[in-house]
Design an enzyme around this catalytic site. Structure first.
Site, PDB file in Angstrom:
ATOM      1  N   HIS A 159      -6.340  68.873  60.395  1.00  0.00           N
ATOM      2  CA  HIS A 159      -6.649  67.508  60.821  1.00  0.00           C
ATOM      3  C   HIS A 159      -8.158  67.264  60.915  1.00  0.00           C
ATOM      4  O   HIS A 159      -8.595  66.108  60.941  1.00  0.00           O
ATOM      5  CB  HIS A 159      -5.952  67.185  62.152  1.00  0.00           C
ATOM      6  N   ASP A 189      -1.419  73.088  60.454  1.00  0.00           N
ATOM      7  CA  ASP A 189      -2.701  72.539  60.887  1.00  0.00           C
ATOM      8  C   ASP A 189      -3.854  73.500  60.613  1.00  0.00           C
ATOM      9  O   ASP A 189      -4.797  73.604  61.391  1.00  0.00           O
ATOM     10  CB  ASP A 189      -2.672  72.164  62.370  1.00  0.00           C
ATOM     11  N   GLY A 265     -13.244  67.864  69.057  1.00  0.00           N
ATOM     12  CA  GLY A 265     -14.431  68.496  68.492  1.00  0.00           C
ATOM     13  C   GLY A 265     -14.345  70.006  68.554  1.00  0.00           C
ATOM     14  O   GLY A 265     -14.947  70.718  67.750  1.00  0.00           O
ATOM     15  N   ASN A 266     -13.552  70.532  69.522  1.00  0.00           N
ATOM     16  CA  ASN A 266     -13.281  71.968  69.578  1.00  0.00           C
ATOM     17  C   ASN A 266     -12.293  72.397  68.500  1.00  0.00           C
ATOM     18  O   ASN A 266     -12.193  73.594  68.195  1.00  0.00           O
ATOM     19  CB  ASN A 266     -12.710  72.371  70.931  1.00  0.00           C
ATOM     20  N   SER A 267     -11.556  71.441  67.952  1.00  0.00           N
ATOM     21  CA  SER A 267     -10.526  71.765  66.965  1.00  0.00           C
ATOM     22  C   SER A 267     -11.116  72.564  65.809  1.00  0.00           C
ATOM     23  O   SER A 267     -12.129  72.184  65.225  1.00  0.00           O
ATOM     24  CB  SER A 267      -9.895  70.482  66.417  1.00  0.00           C
ATOM     25  N   LEU A 322      14.911  75.501  50.981  1.00  0.00           N
ATOM     26  CA  LEU A 322      16.296  75.453  50.495  1.00  0.00           C
ATOM     27  C   LEU A 322      16.397  74.964  49.056  1.00  0.00           C
ATOM     28  O   LEU A 322      17.402  75.195  48.390  1.00  0.00           O
ATOM     29  CB  LEU A 322      17.134  74.534  51.392  1.00  0.00           C
ATOM     30  N   GLY A 323      15.383  74.267  48.599  1.00  0.00           N
ATOM     31  CA  GLY A 323      15.441  73.700  47.247  1.00  0.00           C
ATOM     32  C   GLY A 323      16.298  72.451  47.195  1.00  0.00           C
ATOM     33  O   GLY A 323      16.962  72.185  46.178  1.00  0.00           O
TER      34      GLY A 323
END
Length: 415
Positions: A159, A189, A265-267, A322-323
């Site tokens: 993100h 993520d 901002g720590n992400s 699973l396709g």
């Protein structure tokens, strides 16, 4: 003359007698002092063959139980046997063998954490005149990243780089590079970017499984972006193996819960143990007035295999599926159509799907319920492409539950 001589003799006898008595008294005094000293010394010696004092069980039951030291007495803090021995008392931090001081940890890891800037096109229209809409590249968001290799591969959150038309990386020393997106995996993520640089300070990756509850950890990143770059917060491991669904994406993540402050901002930044090893990639927090200190980081156990695939292929290629194509039949839809809850099959793209057909509703995989997308992905999380699983499904035309075997396919297979 004789009388005088006798007097002298008699007087000398008296003197001799007095001296003899004095000597005897002196000897007795010396002997008495010696005996007294000997007795005093014996009082301070352990008596020989003295039996150990005992208390009967019945007597012990009547004794008051002391559960903590009296408040008037200071609690003793034993000195550690070695410099790196674990501290048992007297500290607000959980100290483990080989732990470093927080200042040393920050000094070691901070050069390995960067600020990532996401630039996107912003359009400006003009309500008057014939001027056309103008688009400019502007800073849309900022996050953090962790340098994985000396030649510029950097881990971050998906993100953080989402929608970017231009990516910039600012090192801890303020030097700025343009970055290339190598790959992104929104399901977990995680993302990987690269800058054209050599000799960078690569982070040391630790084993997240070795973390202990209440162990001290440090979050390093850029809360609020470059304005508060190189920020450090300290906390503990509040919990391990928190199974969380990232923003409803349907994929369950293995997260480390911490009360170390994690802010926007720590992400993408580092969660670090006190040996200066990265044990998690900071990802999210609960933002609610009812909660405080609920931050989460993706464990290195889960993150590193995904980041390695992104580095090698630009995408995750070992994740199985699973396709089939389909969507969730929730309770409301199931009740409306008179069927059961589960994953409705709208198309079958897997030639090894057994008897599964369009219109079937998958309710379990290997006995695990799959009534939601999250449950379905959780059931497949540790399954490899090519592995055979048992599918439980409901066939509306026959109004009964059935089973079949299906061979899993690779999602996002390498080209």
């Amino acid at each position: 003359m004789k009388q005088d001589q006798n007097y002298e003799k008699g007087n000398g006898g008296r003197i001799f007698l007095v001296m003899a008595v004095a000597v005897i008294v002196l000897v007795m005094l010396v002997a008495g002092v010696a005996k007294l000293a000997d007795g005093f010394g014996k009082q301070n010696e352990e008596p020989a063959n003295t039996p150990e004092p005992t208390i009967s069980i019945a007597a012990m039951e009547t004794l008051p139980q002391l559960t903590e030291a009296p408040s008037a007495l200071p609690k003793a803090t034993p000195e550690p046997e070695t410099e790196n021995a674990k501290e048992e008392q007297g500290s607000s931090l959980t100290i483990f063998k080989n732990d470093m001081e927080p200042e040393a940890v920050a000094k070691k890891v901070m050069p390995s954490v960067v600020c990532i800037q996401n630039y996107q096109t912003v359009s400006y229209g003009f309500p008057y005149g014939n001027r056309e809409t103008v688009g400019t590249i502007e800073l849309a968001g900022e996050g953090s990243g962790v340098i994985l290799t000396q030649d510029g591969y950097i881990a971050t959150n998906a993100h953080v780089i989402d929608g970017a038309e231009l990516l910039k990386v600012m090192l801890a020393d303020g030097e700025v590079y343009q970055a290339e997106l190598i790959g992104s995996d929104p399901d977990t993520d995680l993302a990987l970017v690269k800058i054209d640089a050599m000799g960078l300070d690569a982070a040391e990756i630790g084993d997240s499984d070795s973390l202990e509850i209440a162990e001290t950890v440090m979050a390093i990143g850029n809360p609020g972006g470059s304005e508060y770059a190189n920020s450090v917060t300290l906390g503990i491991v509040s919990a391990k193996n928190r199974q969380l669904d990232y923003i409803g994406g349907g994929y369950t993540l293995d997260m480390i819960q911490t009360d170390a402050a994690i802010n926007p901002g720590n992400s993408g930044g580092a969660l670090v143990n006190m040996q200066g090893e990265v044990v998690g990639i900071c990802s999210m927090k609960y933002v609610d007035t009812r909660y405080e200190g609920l931050g989460f980081a993706i464990s290195t156990k889960e993150a590193m295999p995904i980041l390695n695939e992104l580095m090698q292929y630009g995408k995750v290629v070992t994740r199985s599926g699973l396709g089939i194509e389909g969507y969730v039949f929730d309770e409301t839809m199931a009740e409306y159509y008179g069927v059961v809850e589960g994953m409705y099959v709208s198309a079958v793209n897997n030639k090894n799907a057994g008897d599964l057909a369009v219109g079937d509703i998958i309710t379990a995989i290997n006995g695990e319920k799959t009534l939601t997308l999250q449950q379905l992905k959780a059931a497949l999380k540790n399954k490899a492409p090519g592995e055979t699983v048992d599918i439980t499904y409901y066939r509306a035309s026959e109004k009964k539950e059935m089973t079949t075997k299906l061979t899993l396919v690779a999602l996002n297979a390498a080209e």
